[in-house]
Design a protein around this motif. Structure first.
Motif, PDB file in Angstrom:
ATOM      1  N   SER A 104       0.859  -1.185   0.000  1.00  0.00           N
ATOM      2  CA  SER A 104       0.000   0.000   0.000  1.00  0.00           C
ATOM      3  C   SER A 104       0.894   1.235   0.000  1.00  0.00           C
ATOM      4  CB  SER A 104      -0.939   0.008   1.217  1.00  0.00           C
ATOM      5  OG  SER A 104      -0.213  -0.127   2.422  1.00  0.00           O
ATOM      6  N   THR A 105       0.643   2.149  -0.909  1.00  0.00           N
ATOM      7  CA  THR A 105       1.540   3.288  -1.062  1.00  0.00           C
ATOM      8  C   THR A 105       0.774   4.567  -1.338  1.00  0.00           C
ATOM      9  OG1 THR A 105       3.508   4.107  -2.254  1.00  0.00           O
ATOM     10  CG2 THR A 105       1.881   2.910  -3.549  1.00  0.00           C
ATOM     11  N   TYR A 106       1.286   5.660  -0.798  1.00  0.00           N
ATOM     12  CA  TYR A 106       0.798   7.001  -1.127  1.00  0.00           C
ATOM     13  C   TYR A 106       1.939   7.726  -1.820  1.00  0.00           C
ATOM     14  CZ  TYR A 106      -0.070  11.983  -0.694  1.00  0.00           C
ATOM     15  OH  TYR A 106      -0.198  13.330  -0.985  1.00  0.00           O
ATOM     16  N   GLN A 107       1.650   8.340  -2.974  1.00  0.00           N
ATOM     17  CA  GLN A 107       2.664   9.048  -3.740  1.00  0.00           C
ATOM     18  C   GLN A 107       2.213  10.485  -3.977  1.00  0.00           C
ATOM     19  OE1 GLN A 107       5.762   7.717  -4.752  1.00  0.00           O
ATOM     20  NE2 GLN A 107       5.141   6.097  -3.335  1.00  0.00           N
ATOM     21  N   SER A 108       3.045  11.422  -3.536  1.00  0.00           N
ATOM     22  CA  SER A 108       2.685  12.838  -3.629  1.00  0.00           C
ATOM     23  C   SER A 108       3.247  13.536  -4.853  1.00  0.00           C
ATOM     24  CB  SER A 108       3.170  13.576  -2.373  1.00  0.00           C
ATOM     25  OG  SER A 108       4.588  13.519  -2.279  1.00  0.00           O
ATOM     26  N   GLN A 109       4.283  12.945  -5.505  1.00  0.00           N
ATOM     27  CA  GLN A 109       4.962  13.618  -6.604  1.00  0.00           C
ATOM     28  C   GLN A 109       4.916  12.845  -7.920  1.00  0.00           C
ATOM     29  OE1 GLN A 109       6.498  16.600  -6.488  1.00  0.00           O
ATOM     30  NE2 GLN A 109       6.283  16.997  -4.300  1.00  0.00           N
ATOM     31  N   GLY A 200      -7.864  19.003   0.705  1.00  0.00           N
ATOM     32  CA  GLY A 200      -7.130  19.907   1.588  1.00  0.00           C
ATOM     33  C   GLY A 200      -6.112  19.150   2.418  1.00  0.00           C
ATOM     34  N   GLN A 201      -5.979  19.508   3.705  1.00  0.00           N
ATOM     35  CA  GLN A 201      -5.022  18.818   4.560  1.00  0.00           C
ATOM     36  C   GLN A 201      -5.454  17.368   4.757  1.00  0.00           C
ATOM     37  OE1 GLN A 201      -7.044  21.230   5.463  1.00  0.00           O
ATOM     38  NE2 GLN A 201      -7.955  20.873   7.494  1.00  0.00           N
ATOM     39  N   HIS A 202      -4.450  16.495   4.897  1.00  0.00           N
ATOM     40  CA  HIS A 202      -4.754  15.074   5.013  1.00  0.00           C
ATOM     41  C   HIS A 202      -3.698  14.376   5.855  1.00  0.00           C
ATOM     42  CE1 HIS A 202      -1.642  14.332   1.964  1.00  0.00           C
ATOM     43  NE2 HIS A 202      -2.181  15.313   1.269  1.00  0.00           N
ATOM     44  N   SER A 203      -3.816  13.063   5.988  1.00  0.00           N
ATOM     45  CA  SER A 203      -2.972  12.310   6.920  1.00  0.00           C
ATOM     46  C   SER A 203      -1.595  11.957   6.375  1.00  0.00           C
ATOM     47  CB  SER A 203      -3.688  11.016   7.341  1.00  0.00           C
ATOM     48  OG  SER A 203      -3.939  10.184   6.221  1.00  0.00           O
ATOM     49  N   ALA A 204      -1.250  12.450   5.185  1.00  0.00           N
ATOM     50  CA  ALA A 204       0.078  12.158   4.627  1.00  0.00           C
ATOM     51  C   ALA A 204       0.769  13.445   4.170  1.00  0.00           C
ATOM     52  CB  ALA A 204      -0.027  11.168   3.469  1.00  0.00           C
ATOM     53  N   MET A 205       0.569  14.498   4.921  1.00  0.00           N
ATOM     54  CA  MET A 205       1.187  15.771   4.549  1.00  0.00           C
ATOM     55  C   MET A 205       2.713  15.718   4.617  1.00  0.00           C
ATOM     56  SD  MET A 205      -1.381  17.691   3.743  1.00  0.00           S
ATOM     57  CE  MET A 205      -0.711  19.352   3.722  1.00  0.00           C
ATOM     58  N   VAL A 237       4.757   2.688  14.759  1.00  0.00           N
ATOM     59  CA  VAL A 237       4.779   3.372  13.471  1.00  0.00           C
ATOM     60  C   VAL A 237       3.814   2.691  12.499  1.00  0.00           C
ATOM     61  CG1 VAL A 237       6.194   3.951  11.449  1.00  0.00           C
ATOM     62  CG2 VAL A 237       7.142   4.218  13.753  1.00  0.00           C
ATOM     63  N   ILE A 238       3.860   1.366  12.455  1.00  0.00           N
ATOM     64  CA  ILE A 238       2.963   0.615  11.569  1.00  0.00           C
ATOM     65  C   ILE A 238       1.513   0.895  11.931  1.00  0.00           C
ATOM     66  CG2 ILE A 238       2.236  -1.670  10.816  1.00  0.00           C
ATOM     67  CD1 ILE A 238       5.011  -0.837   9.784  1.00  0.00           C
ATOM     68  N   ARG A 239       1.217   0.904  13.207  1.00  0.00           N
ATOM     69  CA  ARG A 239      -0.147   1.151  13.670  1.00  0.00           C
ATOM     70  C   ARG A 239      -0.634   2.527  13.226  1.00  0.00           C
ATOM     71  NH1 ARG A 239      -3.395  -0.431  18.200  1.00  0.00           N
ATOM     72  NH2 ARG A 239      -4.544   1.308  19.152  1.00  0.00           N
ATOM     73  N   GLU A 240       0.203   3.553  13.466  1.00  0.00           N
ATOM     74  CA  GLU A 240      -0.178   4.921  13.126  1.00  0.00           C
ATOM     75  C   GLU A 240      -0.332   5.105  11.616  1.00  0.00           C
ATOM     76  OE1 GLU A 240       2.846   7.301  14.877  1.00  0.00           O
ATOM     77  OE2 GLU A 240       2.125   7.018  16.944  1.00  0.00           O
ATOM     78  N   ARG A 241       0.619   4.558  10.852  1.00  0.00           N
ATOM     79  CA  ARG A 241       0.574   4.749   9.405  1.00  0.00           C
ATOM     80  C   ARG A 241      -0.547   3.930   8.767  1.00  0.00           C
ATOM     81  NH1 ARG A 241       0.738   8.563   7.764  1.00  0.00           N
ATOM     82  NH2 ARG A 241       0.428   9.190   9.906  1.00  0.00           N
ATOM     83  N   SER A 242      -0.881   2.797   9.349  1.00  0.00           N
ATOM     84  CA  SER A 242      -1.995   1.996   8.827  1.00  0.00           C
ATOM     85  C   SER A 242      -3.309   2.768   8.952  1.00  0.00           C
ATOM     86  CB  SER A 242      -2.099   0.658   9.568  1.00  0.00           C
ATOM     87  OG  SER A 242      -0.960  -0.139   9.315  1.00  0.00           O
ATOM     88  N   VAL A 243      -3.495   3.398  10.098  1.00  0.00           N
ATOM     89  CA  VAL A 243      -4.690   4.215  10.282  1.00  0.00           C
ATOM     90  C   VAL A 243      -4.660   5.406   9.330  1.00  0.00           C
ATOM     91  CG1 VAL A 243      -5.925   5.724  11.894  1.00  0.00           C
ATOM     92  CG2 VAL A 243      -5.034   3.519  12.674  1.00  0.00           C
ATOM     93  N   GLY A 244      -3.489   6.031   9.210  1.00  0.00           N
ATOM     94  CA  GLY A 244      -3.355   7.172   8.293  1.00  0.00           C
ATOM     95  C   GLY A 244      -3.657   6.789   6.861  1.00  0.00           C
ATOM     96  N   TYR A 245      -3.216   5.587   6.447  1.00  0.00           N
ATOM     97  CA  TYR A 245      -3.468   5.158   5.073  1.00  0.00           C
ATOM     98  C   TYR A 245      -4.938   4.862   4.855  1.00  0.00           C
ATOM     99  CZ  TYR A 245      -2.596   3.212   0.489  1.00  0.00           C
ATOM    100  OH  TYR A 245      -2.605   3.007  -0.865  1.00  0.00           O
ATOM    101  N   ALA A 246      -5.571   4.258   5.848  1.00  0.00           N
ATOM    102  CA  ALA A 246      -7.006   3.996   5.741  1.00  0.00           C
ATOM    103  C   ALA A 246      -7.774   5.304   5.564  1.00  0.00           C
ATOM    104  CB  ALA A 246      -7.493   3.252   6.979  1.00  0.00           C
ATOM    105  N   ARG A 247      -7.344   6.342   6.257  1.00  0.00           N
ATOM    106  CA  ARG A 247      -7.991   7.645   6.119  1.00  0.00           C
ATOM    107  C   ARG A 247      -7.758   8.237   4.727  1.00  0.00           C
ATOM    108  NH1 ARG A 247      -6.100   9.837  12.100  1.00  0.00           N
ATOM    109  NH2 ARG A 247      -7.785   8.832  13.285  1.00  0.00           N
ATOM    110  N   LEU A 248      -6.556   8.028   4.188  1.00  0.00           N
ATOM    111  CA  LEU A 248      -6.283   8.491   2.825  1.00  0.00           C
ATOM    112  C   LEU A 248      -7.208   7.809   1.830  1.00  0.00           C
ATOM    113  CD1 LEU A 248      -2.378   8.561   2.511  1.00  0.00           C
ATOM    114  CD2 LEU A 248      -3.917  10.527   2.421  1.00  0.00           C
ATOM    115  N   GLN A 249      -7.349   6.505   1.956  1.00  0.00           N
ATOM    116  CA  GLN A 249      -8.224   5.767   1.045  1.00  0.00           C
ATOM    117  C   GLN A 249      -9.673   6.232   1.163  1.00  0.00           C
ATOM    118  OE1 GLN A 249      -6.931   1.691   2.254  1.00  0.00           O
ATOM    119  NE2 GLN A 249      -6.508   1.418   0.067  1.00  0.00           N
ATOM    120  N   ALA A 250     -10.094   6.500   2.406  1.00  0.00           N
ATOM    121  CA  ALA A 250     -11.462   6.959   2.609  1.00  0.00           C
ATOM    122  C   ALA A 250     -11.684   8.348   2.016  1.00  0.00           C
ATOM    123  CB  ALA A 250     -11.791   6.964   4.102  1.00  0.00           C
TER     124      ALA A 250
END
Length: 279
Positions: A104-109, A200-205, A237-250
């Motif tokens: 699972s990946t988030y890419q900003s650029q 706007g602002q999100h969990s992967a700023m 870290v895994i716990r926090e980023r997993s929640v952050g990624y779920a929020r990104l997907q949502a």
């Protein structure tokens, strides 16, 4: 002129590949030009690969296997050779990526490397590796072979909308790359979502990141700085980023909505003109 530079096969995968090519070519009673004619290249190229001055491609390796009847030796070796061309700091991540069952990946650029087309990758890599461009592009394309396995990883990609608008390699390259993304719309194991500007602002700023999940090993979180990568299996870290990624997907658009936005950007920014519908 035939190149007879001696090699230390243990020096690198490329040196080992070259020494094996020379050994098997000579066992077959062929000189470099003769083998070149069989595999549709120059004798000079054969010499450059035998002396580790040129990196072989997968297609070349497959042709060698057929010509020298090696039982797939070079097709197996070329994967190691191409992996060795990746930056040293990235090689460990590439090995982990190849073993992952869920990415699972988030890419900003940029478009994630596993989904980049050759021309797009070439434009990206030309900035940092102009003198090793062919090798670096080949190595990136080699990474993508994990998506062609009988049991490929699940790949979930969230792209910031900025990725669609950042013109890499020119309008034609971008049209082709975005069309490539659209091709995954109905893929059973690949999901591409766009995170629109309006969120706007999100969990992967903090920027791009990737999480790797394995069948029998702890999850890994990976992020990059300018010239290094950072991996951790720290459970918090895994716990926090997993929640952050779920929020990104949502927060992101659905697969279908993402496809509509991608095609809109193709048309409005890069001059895409769809052909007439076929009845």
């Amino acid at each position: 002129m035939v190149n007879i530079r001696s090699l230390d096969p243990s020096a690198s995968p490329l040196d080992y590949y070259g020494s094996e090519l020379r050994r098997l070519r000579e066992e077959a009673g062929l000189n470099q030009p003769q083998l070149g004619r069989i595999v549709y290249c120059t004798g000079s190229l054969i010499g450059q690969i035998e002396t580790a001055k040129k990196v072989p491609t997968r297609r070349f390796s497959e042709q060698l296997d057929a010509a020298l009847m090696t039982g797939g030796l070079f097709s197996r070796l070329v994967g190691l050779v191409l992996k060795s061309q990746l930056p040293t700091w990235f090689q460990q991540y590439a090995e982990m990526e190849a073993k992952a069952t869920y990415i699972s990946t988030y890419q900003s650029q940029l478009v994630y490397g596993l989904l980049q087309m050759d021309e797009y990758a070439r434009a990206v890599l030309s900035v940092e590796y102009p003198d090793r461009l062919d090798e670096m592009v080949a190595a990136r394309m080699e990474r993508q072979r994990i998506l062609e396995r009988d049991n490929p990883p699940v790949l979930c990609v969230v792209l910031d909308e900025a990725v669609l608008h950042r013109e890499i390699g020119g309008a034609e390259v971008m049209r082709n790359q975005l069309a490539h993304l659209l091709g995954f719309l109905d893929h059973p194991w690949i999901q591409v979502q766009v995170l629109p500007f309006e969120v706007g602002q999100h969990s992967a700023m903090m920027g791009s990141f990737t999480q790797l999940r394995f069948d029998d090993d702890p999850d890994v979180f990976y992020s990059e700085s300018y010239d290094s990568g950072h991996m951790t299996a720290n459970s918090q870290v895994i716990r926090e980023r997993s929640v952050g990624y779920a929020r990104l997907q949502a927060a992101g658009l659905s697969r279908e909505e993402s496809a509509v936005l991608i095609e809109s950007v193709m048309r409005e920014r890069y001059g895409y003109q769809p052909g007439p519908a076929v009845a």
